[in-house]
Design a protein around this motif. Structure first.
Motif, PDB file in Angstrom:
ATOM      1  N   THR A  99      31.743  23.893  46.982  1.00  0.00           N
ATOM      2  CA  THR A  99      30.507  23.113  47.099  1.00  0.00           C
ATOM      3  C   THR A  99      30.025  22.663  45.729  1.00  0.00           C
ATOM      4  N   ASP A 100      30.098  23.546  44.745  1.00  0.00           N
ATOM      5  CA  ASP A 100      29.704  23.168  43.377  1.00  0.00           C
ATOM      6  C   ASP A 100      30.593  22.054  42.828  1.00  0.00           C
ATOM      7  N   LEU A 102      32.238  19.804  44.598  1.00  0.00           N
ATOM      8  CA  LEU A 102      31.923  18.569  45.323  1.00  0.00           C
ATOM      9  C   LEU A 102      30.635  17.935  44.807  1.00  0.00           C
ATOM     10  N   GLN A 103      29.642  18.748  44.487  1.00  0.00           N
ATOM     11  CA  GLN A 103      28.376  18.204  43.997  1.00  0.00           C
ATOM     12  C   GLN A 103      28.503  17.626  42.592  1.00  0.00           C
ATOM     13  N   SER A 104      29.389  18.191  41.791  1.00  0.00           N
ATOM     14  CA  SER A 104      29.510  17.704  40.417  1.00  0.00           C
ATOM     15  C   SER A 104      30.431  16.485  40.293  1.00  0.00           C
ATOM     16  N   ASN A 105      31.214  16.201  41.315  1.00  0.00           N
ATOM     17  CA  ASN A 105      32.133  15.064  41.278  1.00  0.00           C
ATOM     18  C   ASN A 105      31.630  13.974  42.219  1.00  0.00           C
ATOM     19  N   SER A 106      31.172  12.869  41.663  1.00  0.00           N
ATOM     20  CA  SER A 106      30.568  11.809  42.483  1.00  0.00           C
ATOM     21  C   SER A 106      31.579  11.146  43.417  1.00  0.00           C
ATOM     22  N   HIS A 109      31.495  12.988  46.916  1.00  0.00           N
ATOM     23  CA  HIS A 109      30.205  13.208  47.583  1.00  0.00           C
ATOM     24  C   HIS A 109      30.273  12.964  49.092  1.00  0.00           C
ATOM     25  N   LEU A 112      30.388  16.144  51.117  1.00  0.00           N
ATOM     26  CA  LEU A 112      29.279  17.103  51.083  1.00  0.00           C
ATOM     27  C   LEU A 112      28.746  17.432  52.474  1.00  0.00           C
ATOM     28  N   SER A 113      28.829  16.489  53.400  1.00  0.00           N
ATOM     29  CA  SER A 113      28.348  16.790  54.754  1.00  0.00           C
ATOM     30  C   SER A 113      29.176  17.897  55.394  1.00  0.00           C
ATOM     31  N   HIS A 116      28.315  21.639  54.057  1.00  0.00           N
ATOM     32  CA  HIS A 116      27.200  22.379  54.656  1.00  0.00           C
ATOM     33  C   HIS A 116      27.650  23.255  55.820  1.00  0.00           C
TER      34      HIS A 116
END
Length: 197
Positions: A99-100, A102-106, A109, A112-113, A116
């Motif tokens: 998750t980290d 995925l959030q740091s690599n645009s 994104h 990201l769904s 969760h």
């Protein structure tokens, strides 16, 4: 006297052979380590994951081999439950890490769904592992099995818990991976040299 000197010469030859073997193997391992660092972050993460799996296998094998005669015929799915707990711990620990990433690599994104869903899947996997462990309990060996489960959880904390932060350090900069490894190498080499002297 002559036999004593022959024994001493053989001991010295054996010591030199041991030192040469260790130096050769150490150089090979250091070359492999240097090559993995040169190849980059992803290869180092793969190496750390492999070490994590081998370390878990080795630590649970210690208890398994000691009590093999009792476990072999009386406790069903003993090794399977240990590896299921390992898989659950890996999925939970590195799901958070994923998750980290995925959030740091645009560019990622859009995934990201799905990220969760990871806590829910982790809970389902934990529930399956828990039910499997309870289902394999044998009335005559409950105390032993709980003892083994505690050992497995301790090993998971030592392997998965600690190595998670090594993965984070790899992506924070290779220096934070190389420096601790070099400290361990130096410590082991100096301990061996001091012991030989």
């Amino acid at each position: 006297r002559r036999s004593l000197t022959l024994v001493q010469v053989r001991k010295d030859e054996l010591r030199v052979r041991k030192i040469l073997t260790r130096v050769t193997l150490g150089a090979c391992m250091f070359a492999f380590f240097g090559g993995s660092v040169y190849m980059g972050h992803l290869y180092i993460c793969g190496l750390v994951a492999l070490i994590e799996i081998l370390l878990f296998r080795e630590l649970v094998w210690v208890r398994y081999s000691k009590f093999f005669s009792m476990i072999e015929d009386t406790i069903p799915l003993f090794r399977t439950t240990q590896w299921v707990w390992f898989a659950v711990a890996i999925f939970y620990t590195y799901g958070d890490f994923l998750t980290d990433v995925l959030q740091s690599n645009s560019d990622l994104h859009y995934l990201l769904s799905y990220a969760h869903l990871l806590p829910t899947i982790s809970f389902i996997l934990y529930s399956v592992a828990f039910v499997l462990t309870i289902a394999t309990l044998q009335r005559e060996h409950v105390k032993f099995q709980i003892n083994q489960l505690c050992w497995t959880i301790l090993v998971l904390m030592l392997t998965v818990g600690q190595l998670k932060y090594i993965m984070h350090n790899i992506f924070n900069g290779l220096f934070w991976y190389v420096l601790p490894c070099c400290l361990v190498f130096t410590n082991d080499i100096m301990a061996y040299v001091s012991g030989m002297l």
